[in-house]
Design an enzyme around this catalytic site. Structure first.
Site, PDB file in Angstrom:
ATOM      1  N   HIS A  71      -2.625 -41.875 -28.533  1.00  0.00           N
ATOM      2  CA  HIS A  71      -2.693 -42.155 -27.135  1.00  0.00           C
ATOM      3  C   HIS A  71      -2.949 -43.321 -26.133  1.00  0.00           C
ATOM      4  O   HIS A  71      -2.723 -44.080 -27.029  1.00  0.00           O
ATOM      5  CB  HIS A  71      -4.677 -41.269 -27.673  1.00  0.00           C
ATOM      6  CG  HIS A  71      -5.528 -42.579 -28.334  1.00  0.00           C
ATOM      7  ND1 HIS A  71      -5.539 -44.081 -28.107  1.00  0.00           N
ATOM      8  CD2 HIS A  71      -5.359 -42.772 -29.652  1.00  0.00           C
ATOM      9  CE1 HIS A  71      -5.974 -45.069 -28.687  1.00  0.00           C
ATOM     10  NE2 HIS A  71      -6.231 -43.982 -30.071  1.00  0.00           N
TER      11      HIS A  71
ATOM     12  N   CYS B 294      -4.919 -45.806 -35.144  1.00  0.00           N
ATOM     13  CA  CYS B 294      -4.003 -45.087 -34.187  1.00  0.00           C
ATOM     14  C   CYS B 294      -2.829 -45.838 -33.772  1.00  0.00           C
ATOM     15  O   CYS B 294      -3.110 -46.447 -33.275  1.00  0.00           O
ATOM     16  CB  CYS B 294      -4.774 -44.431 -33.013  1.00  0.00           C
ATOM     17  SG  CYS B 294      -6.522 -43.264 -33.914  1.00  0.00           S
TER      18      CYS B 294
END
Length: 161
Positions: free
Chosen positions: A90, A108
């Protein structure tokens, strides 16, 4: 009828803090990234994009992170889920200064907003993300983890064997 799309493979290297984006074997772009910091190490192995969100709320309590490491981000852009336990690729504009240099996330793979949007627009569910450079392996049951099993072991578990 159905159409088989281009072969997209994204190679995330947690040691060099770079992601190489390939389409049909051709390198399209090398993106500076950050992955999981100590205690939140990103899993190495083969992952597959499970779902995509132009905007996603990310609340650490949903994956058991509380206390001083807790976060609640309302509008994380260009998020693509890789595991059921909460690993995504992301946009991470808050970590641009670390991207390409250090691992500072909670697991992440983060990148600039511009790079994340470019990747999001290119990507489809089922695209492959190969992560290397960590001592934490991907598991078979955390997303579409079957790709991490050898063919021999996979075939042995078949009802046809």
């Amino acid at each position: 009828d159905f159409h088989v799309g281009d072969a997209h493979i994204y190679k995330v290297d947690a040691q060099t803090h770079q992601m190489k984006v390939f389409s049909n074997g051709k390198l399209l772009r090398t993106i500076p990234i950050t992955t999981g910091k100590p205690g939140f190490t990103t899993r190495s192995g083969v992952k597959v994009i499970i779902e995509k969100f132009a905007s996603k709320r990310m609340n650490s309590e949903t994956v058991g992170i509380t206390g001083s490491e807790a976060y609640d981000l309302d509008n994380v852009q260009w998020a693509m889920r890789l595991t059921y336990s909460g690993e995504f690729i992301h946009a991470a504009p808050w970590s641009v200064g670390s991207q390409g240099y250090a691992n500072v996330s909670h697991g992440c793979t983060g990148m600039s907003t511009a790079n994340a949007q470019w990747l999001y627009d290119l990507s489809r569910r089922g695209d492959v993300v190969e992560t290397t450079g960590t001592d934490r392996p991907m598991t078979l049951d955390n997303g579409y983890g079957d790709w991490n099993e050898s063919y021999a072991a996979y075939a042995k578990a078949s009802a046809l064997s």
